[in-house]
Design a protein around this motif. Structure first.
Motif, PDB file in Angstrom:
ATOM      1  N   CYS A   1     -90.711 -10.948  60.091  1.00 54.06           N
ATOM      2  CA  CYS A   1     -90.431 -11.407  61.310  1.00 54.06           C
ATOM      3  C   CYS A   1     -91.458 -11.094  62.447  1.00 54.06           C
ATOM      4  CB  CYS A   1     -89.027 -11.065  61.923  1.00 54.06           C
ATOM      5  SG  CYS A   1     -88.415  -9.505  61.582  1.00 54.06           S
TER       6      CYS A   1
ATOM      7  N   HIS B   1     -80.407  -1.900  56.119  1.00 53.85           N
ATOM      8  CA  HIS B   1     -79.510  -0.848  56.700  1.00 53.85           C
ATOM      9  C   HIS B   1     -80.230   0.398  57.195  1.00 53.85           C
ATOM     10  CE1 HIS B   1     -76.912  -2.655  53.252  1.00 53.85           C
ATOM     11  NE2 HIS B   1     -76.594  -2.986  54.493  1.00 53.85           N
TER      12      HIS B   1
ATOM     13  N   ARG C   1     -79.148 -13.736  45.626  1.00 48.67           N
ATOM     14  CA  ARG C   1     -79.672 -14.265  46.938  1.00 48.67           C
ATOM     15  C   ARG C   1     -80.862 -14.700  46.897  1.00 48.67           C
ATOM     16  NH1 ARG C   1     -80.364 -17.526  49.992  1.00 48.67           N
ATOM     17  NH2 ARG C   1     -79.843 -17.740  52.175  1.00 48.67           N
TER      18      ARG C   1
ATOM     19  N   ASN D   1     -79.821 -15.435  54.407  1.00 55.10           N
ATOM     20  CA  ASN D   1     -80.713 -14.725  53.593  1.00 55.10           C
ATOM     21  C   ASN D   1     -80.744 -13.126  53.779  1.00 55.10           C
ATOM     22  OD1 ASN D   1     -83.303 -14.200  51.743  1.00 55.10           O
ATOM     23  ND2 ASN D   1     -83.693 -16.363  52.143  1.00 55.10           N
ATOM     24  N   ILE D   2     -81.383 -12.387  52.852  1.00 52.86           N
ATOM     25  CA  ILE D   2     -80.860 -11.059  52.632  1.00 52.86           C
ATOM     26  C   ILE D   2     -80.764 -10.161  53.825  1.00 52.86           C
ATOM     27  CG2 ILE D   2     -81.608 -11.024  50.137  1.00 52.86           C
ATOM     28  CD1 ILE D   2     -84.364  -9.926  51.165  1.00 52.86           C
ATOM     29  N   SER D   3     -81.962  -9.970  54.442  1.00 54.58           N
ATOM     30  CA  SER D   3     -81.639  -9.228  55.753  1.00 54.58           C
ATOM     31  C   SER D   3     -80.185  -9.604  56.564  1.00 54.58           C
ATOM     32  CB  SER D   3     -82.815  -9.382  56.720  1.00 54.58           C
ATOM     33  OG  SER D   3     -84.054  -9.111  56.203  1.00 54.58           O
TER      34      SER D   3
ATOM     35  N   MET E   1     -77.707 -11.343  55.260  1.00 52.99           N
ATOM     36  CA  MET E   1     -76.580 -10.929  54.357  1.00 52.99           C
ATOM     37  C   MET E   1     -76.150  -9.430  54.311  1.00 52.99           C
ATOM     38  SD  MET E   1     -76.762 -11.377  50.088  1.00 52.99           S
ATOM     39  CE  MET E   1     -75.749 -10.855  49.016  1.00 52.99           C
ATOM     40  N   LEU E   2     -77.297  -8.534  54.307  1.00 53.47           N
ATOM     41  CA  LEU E   2     -76.926  -7.149  54.424  1.00 53.47           C
ATOM     42  C   LEU E   2     -76.124  -6.696  55.598  1.00 53.47           C
ATOM     43  CD1 LEU E   2     -80.404  -5.593  52.987  1.00 53.47           C
ATOM     44  CD2 LEU E   2     -78.127  -5.681  51.895  1.00 53.47           C
ATOM     45  N   ARG E   3     -76.280  -7.549  56.762  1.00 49.61           N
ATOM     46  CA  ARG E   3     -75.679  -6.891  58.016  1.00 49.61           C
ATOM     47  C   ARG E   3     -74.653  -7.845  58.326  1.00 49.61           C
ATOM     48  NH1 ARG E   3     -79.250  -3.028  60.457  1.00 49.61           N
ATOM     49  NH2 ARG E   3     -77.984  -3.042  62.408  1.00 49.61           N
TER      50      ARG E   3
ATOM     51  N   CYS F   1     -85.402 -11.184  61.387  1.00 53.15           N
ATOM     52  CA  CYS F   1     -84.467 -10.461  60.269  1.00 53.15           C
ATOM     53  C   CYS F   1     -84.142  -9.163  60.756  1.00 53.15           C
ATOM     54  CB  CYS F   1     -85.326 -10.029  59.139  1.00 53.15           C
ATOM     55  SG  CYS F   1     -86.338 -11.374  58.648  1.00 53.15           S
TER      56      CYS F   1
END
Ligand code: FMN
Ligand code: SF4
Ligand code: FES
Lengths: 464, 183
Positions: free
Chosen positions: A95, A255, A363, B85-87, B89-91, B128
């Protein structure tokens, strides 16, 4: 050459971040903008390419190809050439280009002017991702301002020694297709076709946009050019590490306590990025792994994060395990070269010990299966199989042999396709299997209802 | 009746054609333009674009179906592009999607019966570091929580009502036109 710490705090392409009105021409000029381009015009075009070579600038779009070398592939006697800026940014986890475009579009325009002069190009295009409507408006307004001020469309008086050089810039919006980020898919899309990647050779430098020699460069790559001309290629090379000059923009997500887009020293270790820059792992959890450069790159596990965030280190550092096809058998990139991982797009995705690794991987596979353009059978069929099998495992419905099957399918895609999207699916699959095999095997044994089964994202259910 | 571009759009087309060495290269921008004007791309719009650019309808059809942003059916006025998408999804991106589906009473891929909203489950939208997130037109909704989603939906619905009553300007804009191409 010093250490990476020496370059801490150096800003080249993020100088405009947070500056009020940074996207406006007046503010850009107050910040010292549009001085590098007039300087560049006093040089011979070939000298500019040499300076970029000297700078060790490497492409920030994913592959890290040396920019000066790419420019030098344009035939010297070419009558018509094109520069195309790749602003299609869609690799999951990435991004930076979107923020760079929003904060400093004139830096991009100035970089394009210099690059176009070096390449003998009269009309350059910016291919911007279709979904980025806000950024498209900001960039279009900047282009309009640059035309009104005479930087584009005519030979600018302040440009002095450049004689008759003038450049047109056109912003071209995509319409939703990840594969248009691949440079030859992008060129087809710009020509009004489906974004199908082209067989190479011929490479774009010989036969690119509208059949003419073409350089495709990423947004961040081009934004580094003005500073290289202002401060010299040697300065830029000296900032970096080994054969990689300059700084690196990383996008840290997942995270961590403080996610964000940061301009950091080339070669800063992942540990420092995660724990110092981004405040570590929140909620009292611990690190499980990191995707170092967008979702197409094999992950690092928690024991591998002391490696530098730099192109060559991520490919070669002995502290990173080889990606395997089966336990003990390394994946062969061709000619016996082994795959570790790569710096890719700078998208760093951090995940903690509570992460459902199989669902995460499912995913990723669902994404590549969705985005495969379908031209090559190994990619089209293989990515679909990876997504379906991974999803089945994630649901806790895996069958004996699934883990080996996943590895076999991935191994059959890598290197057998027109473009690198096939690899982009195969490499992370093999990488996740290498680093987190136990997570996958546990799902086979746990066939039936498990906690993981219930927590699986609903949208993945359709993929199986 | 065959469709025609408005006078203003005709000017935009002329400007677009001056930016490329071939007519076909203007296809994506002209399709964007047509979709802005007609809301979606029915057969009549394909014929219009075909006449305008001398490109066969079959080619245009192939292009439209290749790209996710071109619509053969009219989408909701507010297209909510929700990243899973993943970023994201993880949050908690999937929880956000579910919350939106529940609030609007439709699933991803559907449009509300009043035409105000559709939901699109999106791939990574290049924000993201501010996950989970969604886009609606030029607006970004970042670092989403259920409460932020509720506020966003209320705000978008209020604006939609205002545009319907003609009391607010339609925020859609045309971009990517070359110099002076803004509307
Ligand atoms: C499937 C795929 C998607 C890609 N997406 C992008 C992208 O969104 N942006 C980008 O700059 N490069 C992307 N690339 C890399 C481009 O093909 C190309 O190498 C790059 O734009 C060259 O610019 P650079 O030399 O400045 O890095 C992608 C490559 C592949 C194989
Ligand atoms: S590798 Fe995949 S995306 Fe690339 S050209 Fe082949 S099918 Fe298309
Ligand atoms: S993963 Fe959601 S914006 Fe990138």
């Amino acid at each position: 050459m010093g250490t990476w710490q020496d370059a801490m705090g150096v800003k080249i392409v993020t100088k405009g971040f947070g500056v009020p009105g940074s996207h406006k021409l007046s503010v850009y000029k107050e910040r010292g903008g549009f001085q590098a381009f007039p300087k560049a015009l006093t040089w011979q075009p070939a000298a500019l390419t040499d300076e970029v070579k000297k700078s060790n600038l490497r492409g920030r779009g994913g592959a890290g190809f040396p920019t000066g070398m790419k420019w030098s592939f344009i035939p010297k006697d070419a009558k018509l050439t094109y520069l195309v800026v790749n602003a299609d940014e869609s690799e999951p986890g990435t991004c930076k280009d979107r923020e760079l475009l929003a904060y400093d579009p004139h830096l991009l325009i100035e970089g394009m002017l210099i690059a176009s002069y070096a390449l003998g190009c009269k009309h350059a295009y910016i291919y911007i991702r279709g979904e980025m409507m806000r950024e498209a408006r900001i960039v279009q307004e900047a282009i309009d301002e640059a035309y009104a001020a005479g930087w584009l469309g005519k030979a600018h008086p302040a440009a002095g020694g450049g004689g008759s050089f003038k450049l047109d810039v056109t912003l071209h919006r995509g319409a939703g297709a990840y594969i248009c980020g691949e440079e030859t898919g992008l060129l087809n899309s710009l020509e009004g076709k489906r974004g199908w990647p082209r067989l190479k050779p011929p490479f774009p430098a010989i036969k690119g946009l509208f059949g003419a020699p073409t350089v495709v460069n990423n947004v961040e790559t081009i934004m580094n050019i003005p500073e290289i001309i202002t401060r010299g290629g040697e300065w830029f090379a000296g900032l970096g590490m080994g054969k990689s000059g300059g700084t690196r923009i990383v996008c840290v997500s997942g995270h961590v306590a403080k996610p964000g887009v940061f301009e950091l020293p080339m070669g800063i270790p992942f540990r420092d990025i995660i724990y110092d820059v981004c405040g570590g792992i929140p909620n009292g959890r611990v690190l499980k792994g990191v995707i170092p450069g967008g979702s197409s790159m094999p992950p690092l596990d928690a024991s591998e994060i002391d490696v530098p965030c730099e192109f060559d280190a991520l490919m070669n550092d002995p502290r990173i395990k080889d990606v395997e096809v089966k336990p003990g058998v390394p994946f062969d990139l061709g000619g016996g070269r082994r795959l570790k991982t790569m710096a890719g797009s700078g998208g760093i995705v951090v995940f903690d010990d509570q992460t459902d690794i199989v669902a995460l991987c499912a995913r990723i596979m669902a994404f590549y299966a969705h985005e495969s353009c379908g031209q090559c059978t190994p990619c089209r069929e293989g990515s679909g199989w990876l997504a379906r099998l991974c999803t089945r495992l994630a649901r806790g419905e895996g069958e004996a042999g699934d883990v080996e099957l996943l590895a076999n399918i991935a191994n059959g895609i890598g290197g057998n396709t027109i473009c690198a999207l096939g690899d982009a699916a195969a490499w992370p699959m093999l990488g996740f299997l290498t680093k987190f095999r136990a997570d996958f095997e546990a799902r086979v044994k746990a066939a039936g209802a498990t906690a993981a089964h219930k927590s699986l994202p609903k949208a993945l259910e359709g993929a199986a | 009746m065959p469709l025609e571009f408005s006078a203003q759009s005709k000017q935009q087309v002329a400007r677009l054609l001056s930016r490329y060495p071939t007519k076909q290269a203007a296809l994506l921008p002209v399709l964007h333009l047509a979709q802005e004007e007609f809301g979606h791309l029915p057969d009549e719009a394909i014929e219009l674009v075909s006449r305008t650019l001398d490109v066969s309808p079959a080619h245009i059809f192939g292009v439209i179906t290749f790209y996710t942003m071109f619509h053969r059916e009219k989408p909701g006025r507010n297209e909510l592009m929700v990243c899973t998408n993943i970023s994201c999804m993880l949050r908690g991106g999937y929880d956000i999607l579910k919350h939106i589906e529940n609030r609007l009473g439709i699933k991803a891929g559907q449009t509300t019966s009043d035409g105000a909203f559709s939901i699109v489950e999106e791939e990574c939208l290049a924000a993201c570091a501010n996950a989970p997130m969604m886009i609606c037109g030029e607006k970004y909704f970042l670092d989403l929580t259920p409460a932020k989603v509720d506020a966003a939906l209320d705000d978008l619905r209020r604006r939609w009502k205002e545009t319907q009553q003609g009391t607010a300007a339609d925020a859609r804009t045309l971009i990517g036109m070359g110099p002076g191409g803004k509307v």
